[in-house]
Design a protein around this motif. Structure first.
Motif, PDB file in Angstrom:
ATOM      1  N   TRP A 168      35.685  37.206  39.341  1.00 25.30           N
ATOM      2  CA  TRP A 168      34.381  38.269  39.182  1.00 25.30           C
ATOM      3  C   TRP A 168      34.840  39.271  38.274  1.00 25.30           C
ATOM      4  O   TRP A 168      35.859  39.797  38.385  1.00 25.30           O
ATOM      5  CB  TRP A 168      34.165  38.650  40.652  1.00 25.30           C
ATOM      6  CG  TRP A 168      32.736  39.409  40.770  1.00 25.30           C
ATOM      7  CD1 TRP A 168      32.685  40.913  40.334  1.00 25.30           C
ATOM      8  CD2 TRP A 168      31.547  39.036  40.678  1.00 25.30           C
ATOM      9  NE1 TRP A 168      31.247  41.340  40.147  1.00 25.30           N
ATOM     10  CE2 TRP A 168      30.407  40.076  40.383  1.00 25.30           C
ATOM     11  CE3 TRP A 168      30.795  37.566  40.811  1.00 25.30           C
ATOM     12  CZ2 TRP A 168      29.235  40.027  40.563  1.00 25.30           C
ATOM     13  CZ3 TRP A 168      29.642  37.460  40.975  1.00 25.30           C
ATOM     14  CH2 TRP A 168      28.648  38.816  40.765  1.00 25.30           C
ATOM     15  N   ASP A 215      33.914  44.324  28.048  1.00 25.21           N
ATOM     16  CA  ASP A 215      34.903  45.070  28.858  1.00 25.21           C
ATOM     17  C   ASP A 215      34.682  44.815  30.294  1.00 25.21           C
ATOM     18  O   ASP A 215      34.536  46.018  31.078  1.00 25.21           O
ATOM     19  CB  ASP A 215      35.274  46.531  28.564  1.00 25.21           C
ATOM     20  CG  ASP A 215      36.323  47.121  29.094  1.00 25.21           C
ATOM     21  OD1 ASP A 215      36.424  48.173  29.344  1.00 25.21           O
ATOM     22  OD2 ASP A 215      37.229  46.257  29.550  1.00 25.21           O
ATOM     23  N   PRO A 216      34.704  43.702  30.854  1.00 26.57           N
ATOM     24  CA  PRO A 216      34.259  43.448  32.087  1.00 26.57           C
ATOM     25  C   PRO A 216      35.124  44.243  33.197  1.00 26.57           C
ATOM     26  O   PRO A 216      34.633  44.177  34.204  1.00 26.57           O
ATOM     27  CB  PRO A 216      34.279  41.851  32.364  1.00 26.57           C
ATOM     28  CG  PRO A 216      35.141  41.299  31.200  1.00 26.57           C
ATOM     29  CD  PRO A 216      35.204  42.453  30.265  1.00 26.57           C
ATOM     30  N   TYR A 217      36.411  44.350  32.843  1.00 23.26           N
ATOM     31  CA  TYR A 217      37.301  44.712  33.841  1.00 23.26           C
ATOM     32  C   TYR A 217      37.430  46.349  33.950  1.00 23.26           C
ATOM     33  O   TYR A 217      38.233  47.075  34.791  1.00 23.26           O
ATOM     34  CB  TYR A 217      38.646  44.014  33.859  1.00 23.26           C
ATOM     35  CG  TYR A 217      38.340  42.486  34.024  1.00 23.26           C
ATOM     36  CD1 TYR A 217      38.589  41.912  32.924  1.00 23.26           C
ATOM     37  CD2 TYR A 217      37.882  42.000  35.391  1.00 23.26           C
ATOM     38  CE1 TYR A 217      38.410  40.291  32.918  1.00 23.26           C
ATOM     39  CE2 TYR A 217      37.767  40.714  35.121  1.00 23.26           C
ATOM     40  CZ  TYR A 217      37.944  39.733  34.212  1.00 23.26           C
ATOM     41  OH  TYR A 217      37.605  38.532  34.294  1.00 23.26           O
ATOM     42  N   LYS A 237      37.253  34.644  28.509  1.00 20.36           N
ATOM     43  CA  LYS A 237      38.175  35.861  28.799  1.00 20.36           C
ATOM     44  C   LYS A 237      39.197  35.718  27.827  1.00 20.36           C
ATOM     45  O   LYS A 237      39.716  36.926  27.522  1.00 20.36           O
ATOM     46  CB  LYS A 237      38.482  35.495  30.253  1.00 20.36           C
ATOM     47  CG  LYS A 237      38.228  36.532  31.401  1.00 20.36           C
ATOM     48  CD  LYS A 237      38.640  36.614  32.630  1.00 20.36           C
ATOM     49  CE  LYS A 237      38.454  35.072  33.380  1.00 20.36           C
ATOM     50  NZ  LYS A 237      38.858  34.942  34.747  1.00 20.36           N
ATOM     51  N   LYS A 243      38.323  48.890  43.926  1.00 23.59           N
ATOM     52  CA  LYS A 243      38.143  48.766  42.495  1.00 23.59           C
ATOM     53  C   LYS A 243      39.206  47.501  42.232  1.00 23.59           C
ATOM     54  O   LYS A 243      39.231  47.074  41.008  1.00 23.59           O
ATOM     55  CB  LYS A 243      38.505  49.921  41.713  1.00 23.59           C
ATOM     56  CG  LYS A 243      37.493  50.730  41.658  1.00 23.59           C
ATOM     57  CD  LYS A 243      36.372  50.491  40.630  1.00 23.59           C
ATOM     58  CE  LYS A 243      35.374  51.734  40.686  1.00 23.59           C
ATOM     59  NZ  LYS A 243      34.083  51.433  39.880  1.00 23.59           N
ATOM     60  N   ILE A 251      27.828  44.337  37.153  1.00 25.83           N
ATOM     61  CA  ILE A 251      29.428  43.866  37.183  1.00 25.83           C
ATOM     62  C   ILE A 251      30.247  44.474  38.710  1.00 25.83           C
ATOM     63  O   ILE A 251      30.852  43.537  39.199  1.00 25.83           O
ATOM     64  CB  ILE A 251      29.885  44.539  35.913  1.00 25.83           C
ATOM     65  CG1 ILE A 251      29.683  43.665  34.957  1.00 25.83           C
ATOM     66  CG2 ILE A 251      31.625  44.830  36.129  1.00 25.83           C
ATOM     67  CD1 ILE A 251      30.170  44.238  33.369  1.00 25.83           C
ATOM     68  N   GLU A 252      29.631  45.476  39.033  1.00 28.55           N
ATOM     69  CA  GLU A 252      30.262  46.064  40.280  1.00 28.55           C
ATOM     70  C   GLU A 252      29.451  45.441  41.458  1.00 28.55           C
ATOM     71  O   GLU A 252      28.176  45.578  41.701  1.00 28.55           O
ATOM     72  CB  GLU A 252      30.240  47.424  40.163  1.00 28.55           C
ATOM     73  CG  GLU A 252      30.914  47.992  41.537  1.00 28.55           C
ATOM     74  CD  GLU A 252      32.295  47.867  41.511  1.00 28.55           C
ATOM     75  OE1 GLU A 252      32.997  47.815  40.245  1.00 28.55           O
ATOM     76  OE2 GLU A 252      32.974  47.744  42.442  1.00 28.55           O
ATOM     77  N   ARG A 277      25.697  47.108  33.942  1.00 27.07           N
ATOM     78  CA  ARG A 277      26.437  47.952  35.102  1.00 27.07           C
ATOM     79  C   ARG A 277      25.487  48.598  35.945  1.00 27.07           C
ATOM     80  O   ARG A 277      25.817  49.167  36.841  1.00 27.07           O
ATOM     81  CB  ARG A 277      27.139  48.713  34.247  1.00 27.07           C
ATOM     82  CG  ARG A 277      28.539  48.066  33.829  1.00 27.07           C
ATOM     83  CD  ARG A 277      29.572  48.969  33.396  1.00 27.07           C
ATOM     84  NE  ARG A 277      30.784  48.301  32.632  1.00 27.07           N
ATOM     85  CZ  ARG A 277      31.844  47.954  33.207  1.00 27.07           C
ATOM     86  NH1 ARG A 277      31.951  48.372  34.700  1.00 27.07           N
ATOM     87  NH2 ARG A 277      32.685  47.311  32.540  1.00 27.07           N
ATOM     88  N   GLN A 328      40.600  43.633  41.330  1.00 25.87           N
ATOM     89  CA  GLN A 328      40.143  42.890  40.772  1.00 25.87           C
ATOM     90  C   GLN A 328      39.993  41.748  41.623  1.00 25.87           C
ATOM     91  O   GLN A 328      40.818  41.350  42.199  1.00 25.87           O
ATOM     92  CB  GLN A 328      40.737  42.341  39.639  1.00 25.87           C
ATOM     93  CG  GLN A 328      40.187  42.726  38.269  1.00 25.87           C
ATOM     94  CD  GLN A 328      41.006  41.909  37.192  1.00 25.87           C
ATOM     95  OE1 GLN A 328      41.224  40.957  37.052  1.00 25.87           O
ATOM     96  NE2 GLN A 328      41.193  42.873  36.271  1.00 25.87           N
TER      97      GLN A 328
END
Lengths: 590, 365
Positions: free
Chosen positions: B216, A354-356, B224, B210, A412-413, A387, B212
């Motif tokens: 990235w 769940d990358p987003y 994806k 935050k 990720i962030e 993360r 997108q």
């Protein structure tokens, strides 16, 4: 002395050279003397061109008149992440046309990140009398019609054409129909490797079954998602000699008869060493592969959305595993189990499920990677999405695994600091480059200052490829890398505060590298123009979809910059949003 | 014929095509030239006076304040030793750094042998001088370096880290200790990273938001898309594939299409029947209310008769064995275990089911 060197007839030298396969060694041989150069160029059979714009097809053909295998790479690596606009380039057409005329005996074409059309595929299928291998890795521009042409012309008694490998690794194929597979002639039996995992549409299953059944040398079969699980057993029974298998969707209603059929079919594959696929996994069917787990060396579960307990049960049986690709559903606990059972592990890739999402959805942290580094003494290659990370963990990993050669960490962030100390992760990555003296590839992430680049420039003497994102504070960072990393070939940077200075001060370094990519940094158009004018053996491409850079002040940062060394001069196939500067100071548009 | 090597994974063979022997020569030359092309004018530059180099290190020793500023120390982030005044430190370290970096500041241009031009004022001309120097394989002259860097303000550009570079060379042991924290770095980290926001182009969003960011995290499109469609599929797939969902098909005689219901959403026959009623609103199921949460009650003979005579449609289901059963006989939990699909049958067709159900009831009662 000179007489001695020439006392061997050419045929003898050629025979000796035939034992030297590595390109670097062959390059070295060619510089010994004129006669060796001549013999070497006539006997070179395999050519690798890391950047298709670094040289023209004619130049290759002129130097190496009798090539049987060619590998070409096109777009920069960041094209994988949609950073290179469509239409940038990487067209294989000029190469195919030139080679169709010059290399009638060409056997192998391997392309990566290039644009290939159906017409190109048709030309390939008709031009090369002994064509054997076609590998299209992350390519695009073609459809299943092109594949039909390849299939139709794969075999010919007259021309001795016998296709062995058709591998479409992760290419983008326009799915017009699944019937292309039917174009393989009925008497075609030489298939060794077929990878259609990237295809979306359903291929004609009966044609596939028959094809698999009549090719006794088939060792690699990677199916696409559309092949249902209940048909898999049939295929396996027809090809028990398979070494590498990619399943289709691994889901079906749980039925004992289907299960036992599948399990029996897997047990019959005594040579199976590599498994992949596993889309839409129904955990109840996983035990069907248990009988072969102990022989597996490669396991790609990176599309399998199964939870940690099921993953642990499966991977725990793979004592000989060398390469594991998995989703972060495996969790730290799962990686502990891997560290305990897979002592031969060389490569680990953990992808995000769940990358987003803003929050972590699974308990996968830096601890999993630390466990692996402790338990798997042969670990060399890591790609890890997580993360949180700490300098302490990175230092532990570095000390545990000084034999690491590829280390790619993606926190990720962007800009995440050490979660324990809130410090940048400079010293952690610094430990990696300091301890892992043979590190060839490194990807950075997290909060990083110029200090990490100092460490890299100081210690990473064998580093060949570096990927940087959201890091650094000033040009000093970039300067450290360009001036310190002696073996650097590929550098890709995005969203870093690097400007003109380091670039201009290290201009000559750029000629020793394959390429440099910088996007969303602070390089000005003025610097690009200067570089382009002064460095004739570099192509300095400014990629900017906002319109001509001349319409903005010269000090305004450009959007994307791609610099690569070339002996072919500027290319002629640039789209409207790419600008390059020639030595005659005239700005060249497409 | 020599065997053709297959090309392995992307990272394995790092070979390059050399188009001509001349480029090999220049490539070889370049690698040895790298040492000389030192931005800072520090070590390995042959034409830098050794006196200059030693003056650099002398400077370093003399400027104790600067040393302290970059010394690796134990301590929590934010804590600083009392004698250091951060403001003063920054300024003085910067000034001192400049002296270290550009030891030729006090020297005349006559010392620079690689160029005969006067000190250039703008950075561009300075660079073109440097370019001439490069093409001859020489390094950047100090005057050009000064010219290039003097135009930029020196406060925040990390010039202070020039001394850290020295420190790195002299005290490598300190760099490894996990507890020691680089004070200046911590200060850099505490700053809200103006550099990034200031320099980054409009295309990329700042790390603080935050939103997108394009490309990235770095995941390939194929992966994806696979993930995205996997999560979509999980909603549609049948009972066994996803824990927690139990979708089964519901057909109704005479209806043009089928529907699907998730049995896990209901805990009793009554809930299910009212949901189905809503779904296929053109029929009435009647009362199945006698089956509560416990699911122990069995439809009584009389109630069943009422149902069959009272309503036009009957709820039936196909069980694991493939038989069509009247809904309501078995406890709810057993029902959802065995049920594979539902069919809303016309009452007339269901007549055949009723006697068996009645018999079952009689046997139980």
């Amino acid at each position: 002395m000179q007489r001695m060197a020439c006392s061997f007839p050419d045929e003898v030298l050629e025979h000796v050279f035939s034992f030297v396969q590595c390109d670097n060694d062959r390059n070295a041989i060619s510089t010994v003397c004129k006669s060796w150069y001549k013999i070497e160029r006539w006997s070179r059979r395999r050519v690798f061109v890391g950047n298709c714009y670094a040289i023209s097809p004619d130049m290759v053909i002129r130097r190496f008149p009798d090539v049987r295998s060619i590998e070409l790479k096109g777009k920069p690596h960041f094209a994988d992440f949609n950073l290179v606009p469509d239409g940038w380039g990487g067209y294989v057409a000029p190469w195919i046309s030139a080679m169709a005329a010059a290399y009638p005996w060409l056997e192998e074409i391997r392309l990566k990140r290039m644009v290939i059309t159906d017409e190109n595929l048709e030309l390939i299928s008709k031009s090369f009398k002994n064509f054997k291998v076609l590998v299209l890795s992350s390519c695009e521009g073609f459809s299943t019609d092109g594949l039909a042409a390849i299939a139709a012309n794969c075999r010919s008694y007259l021309h001795c054409r016998n296709l062995r490998e058709l591998d479409l690794r992760e290419s983008e194929v326009e799915d017009l129909s699944g019937h292309w597979l039917k174009h393989f002639p009925d008497d075609y039996t030489s298939l060794v490797s077929l990878n259609i995992a990237c295809l979306g549409c359903e291929v004609s299953f009966s044609a596939l079954e028959r094809l698999v059944g009549r090719c006794p040398n088939l060792r690699t079969l990677r199916l696409n998602r559309a092949v249902p699980l209940d048909k898999l057993a049939n295929l396996l029974r027809r090809a028990p000699q398979l070494v590498e298998l990619g399943t289709g969707a691994y889901s079906s209603e749980l039925r004992p008869d289907v299960f036992s059929n599948l399990s029996g079919a897997f047990s019959g594959c005594k040579e199976l060493k590599s498994l992949s696929g596993f889309w839409d996994v129904v955990p109840g069917y996983l035990p069907a592969v248990y009988p072969i787990c102990c022989r597996l060396t490669t396991l790609n579960l990176s599309y399998a959305t199964i939870q940690s307990p099921d993953l642990i049960k499966l991977v725990g049986q793979c004592q000989n595993l060398q390469r594991l690709w998995v989703l972060d559903y495996i969790e730290d606990a799962g990686l502990d189990a891997v560290a305990a059972s897979c002592k031969d592990l060389r490569e680990l890739r953990v992808f995000p499920s769940d990358p987003y999402g803003p929050e972590p959805n699974v308990p996968l942290t830096e601890q999993g990677l630390v466990s692996i580094s402790e338990g798997c003494s042969k670990l060399q290659s890591v790609l890890y999405f997580c993360r949180q990370m700490s300098n302490a963990a990175l230092m532990t990993i570095a000390r545990n695994r000084p034999n690491m050669t590829r280390f790619r960490l993606c926190i990720i962030e962007p800009g995440t600091p050490d979660y324990l100390t809130l410090q940048p992760l400079d010293v952690g990555f610094g430990a990696i480059v300091e301890h892992c003296k043979d590190l060839q590839r490194l990807s950075l992430s997290g909060l990083l200052t110029d200090l990490v680049f100092e460490y890299i420039g100081t210690y990473a003497k064998k580093l060949e490829m570096l990927s940087v994102a959201f890091a650094g504070e000033s040009d000093l960072g970039l300067h450290h890398v360009l001036s310190g990393c002696e073996k650097l070939r590929k550098l890709e940077i995005r969203d870093c505060p690097f400007g003109d200075k380091a670039l201009l001060a290290n201009a000559a370094k750029l000629e020793t590298m394959r390429s440099l990519w910088m996007s969303s940094c602070s390089v000005t158009f003025g610097a690009c123009k200067l570089l382009g004018q002064k460095m004739p053996r570099l192509n300095v491409e400014v990629i900017d979809e906002r319109g001509t850079p001349d319409s903005r002040p010269e000090s305004c940062p450009i959007d994307k910059l791609y610099i690569y060394r070339t002996v072919a001069g500027s290319r002629f196939d640039m789209p409207g949003f790419v600008w390059t500067i020639d030595e005659d100071s005239a700005m060249r548009l497409s | 014929m020599s065997p053709l090597l297959g090309v392995g994974e992307e990272d394995q063979s790092n070979v390059t095509l050399v188009a001509s022997s001349t480029s090999i020569d220049s490539l070889c030359c370049n690698s040895s030239d790298l040492k000389e092309r030192n931005y800072m004018g520090l070590a390995d530059c042959s034409s830098v006076d050794s006196s200059v180099v030693s003056s650099v290190s002398d400077e370093a020793k003399r400027s104790s304040l600067n040393l302290k500023a970059t010394e690796l120390r134990l301590g929590l982030p934010g804590s600083q030793s009392p004698e250091r005044d951060p403001e003063l430190c920054l300024l003085s370290s910067t000034q001192l750094d400049e002296k270290q970096l550009f030891p030729l500041h006090p020297l005349n241009d006559g010392h620079c042998s690689s160029t005969q031009k006067s000190v250039p004022s703008g950075s561009k001309r300075g660079f073109s001088d440097a370019m001439d120097g490069f093409s001859e394989g020489k390094y950047l002259a100090k005057s050009e370096v000064k010219a290039m860097l003097s135009s930029r303000s020196s406060s925040n550009l990390g010039l202070k880290s020039g001394s850290v570079l020295e420190k790195l060379g002299t005290q490598p042991a300190n760099a490894k200790e996990p507890q020691k924290i680089i004070q200046e770095r911590s200060r850099a980290a505490d700053e809200p990273r103006p550099n990034n926001n200031g320099f980054a182009n409009g295309n990329s969003s700042a790390p603080a938001t935050k939103a997108q960011v394009v490309g990235w995290p770095p995941i390939r499109s194929f992966r994806k898309n696979s993930l995205a469609s996997t999560s979509k599929n999980n909603e549609e797939l049948d009972v066994k594939s996803v824990p927690g969902a139990m979708f089964i098909k519901v057909s109704m005689d005479g209806a043009p299409y089928l529907r699907k219901v998730d049995l896990k959403n209901y805990s009793a026959y009554k809930e299910l029947s009212s949901a189905l009623e809503k779904m296929f609103s053109c029929f009435t199921i009647g009362q199945y209310g006698s089956h509560g949460a416990l699911g122990r009650e069995v439809l009584s003979e009389s109630k069943l008769k009422d149902l069959l005579h009272g309503s036009e449609y009957v709820l039936t289901y196909e069980d694991k064995d493939g038989d069509w059963m009247l809904m309501g006989d078995v406890p709810w939990e057993m029902f959802i275990d065995t049920c594979k699909r539902l069919r809303i049958m016309k009452g007339s067709d269901a007549i055949g089911l009723a006697p068996r159900a009645v018999e079952k009831c009689r046997n139980r009662n």
